[in-house]
Enzyme design. Structure first.
Site, short mmCIF file in Angstrom:
data_model
loop_
_atom_site.label_atom_id
_atom_site.label_comp_id
_atom_site.label_asym_id
_atom_site.label_seq_id
_atom_site.Cartn_x
_atom_site.Cartn_y
_atom_site.Cartn_z
N ASP A 8 0.86 -1.18 0.00
CA ASP A 8 0.00 0.00 0.00
C ASP A 8 0.89 1.23 0.00
O ASP A 8 1.81 1.34 0.84
CB ASP A 8 -0.89 0.03 1.24
CG ASP A 8 -1.96 -1.07 1.21
OD1 ASP A 8 -2.03 -1.80 0.20
OD2 ASP A 8 -2.70 -1.19 2.20
N ASP A 42 -15.25 -3.58 -0.41
CA ASP A 42 -14.78 -3.30 0.94
C ASP A 42 -16.00 -3.10 1.83
O ASP A 42 -16.85 -2.26 1.56
CB ASP A 42 -13.91 -2.03 0.95
CG ASP A 42 -12.75 -2.15 -0.04
OD1 ASP A 42 -12.18 -3.24 -0.13
OD2 ASP A 42 -12.43 -1.14 -0.71
#
Length: 241
Positions: free
Chosen positions: A8, A129
């Site tokens: 990330d 998500d």
């Protein structure tokens, strides 16, 4: 079962967030490309790369990072974060990225998403998500009223092939996975499910393998060294991946 180590990127650094909170980030390194190369050296075949800045503001920031990783490794790179139009999709794929992840746009623009799935097929994955069972968007900053499981059923009807499903409450916490949730998701015909968020132990990995999950993303556990990538790969037979 495919193993996807995660990178990330936030403010050009390799980070991990706690439950998707941008204010609770831990910096692990300065060079995402070097991390990708290291993962490959340990035996990885796949990489999950996320542009956290792009996910938040809808403007892809780290295209060059993805391009460098694609050019300097043989990894299958899937990239998400800020990819919200066809120009960005095409740019990523042309640069050597293997698969593009659509997240926010998939929930907000069904017509566009169906069109892209029809055109690019397995080169598109959908990132779902979930926060308390509802789909979250805009870098997890906004929670919708859309039921996450129902949305995955809809994605299957749109001919999506791969869904990356993240439980936000577990992401970056190391508290383990909700295996029952993934068993339920596997009842949706036509979808290949990649589990994400909360992998804490080899038991999580083995439990996912046992239920027949397509893949798993491993992040924080690799960075804090509670799990070793090489050991995961030894346990999980990827010969038929």
């Amino acid at each position: 079962m495919k193993i996807f180590p995660a990178i990330d990127v936030l403010n050009q650094k390799v980070v991990r967030l706690y439950q998707g909170d941008y204010n609770q980030s831990t910096v692990f390194g300065e060079d995402p490309v070097a991390y990708a190369q290291n993962f490959e050296a340990q035996g990885a075949k796949y990489l999950h790369l996320v542009d956290l800045d792009g996910a938040k503001d809808g403007q892809q920031r780290y295209f060059e990072v993805a391009k460098q990783i694609a050019e300097t490794t043989n990894l299958f790179v899937e990239l998400g974060g800020g990819i919200r139009d066809e120009k960005a999709i095409k740019r990523c794929l042309d640069s050597g990225v293997s698969r593009v992840i659509l997240g926010t746009i998939a929930q907000k623009d069904p017509e566009f998403t169906q069109k892209m799935l029809a055109k690019y097929q397995d080169k598109i994955a959908i990132g779902v998500d979930a926060r308390e069972g509802k789909v979250a968007v805009e870098g997890w900053l906004e929670t919708t009223e859309t039921d996450a499981f129902t949305f995955c059923q809809q994605l299957a009807k749109w001919q999506a092939k791969t869904v990356i499903f993240t439980e936000i409450s577990r992401d970056g916490t190391g508290q383990g996975l909700n295996i029952e949730l993934y068993q339920k998701l596997l009842t949706i015909e036509g979808l290949e499910i990649i589990a994400s968020g909360g992998v804490a132990s080899m038991e999580d990995i083995l439990a996912l393998k046992a239920i027949g999950i397509h893949g798993v993303i491993v992040g924080k556990a690799l960075y804090d060294q509670s799990l070793k990538l090489a050991e995961i790969l030894k346990v999980v037979d990827e010969n038929d991946s």
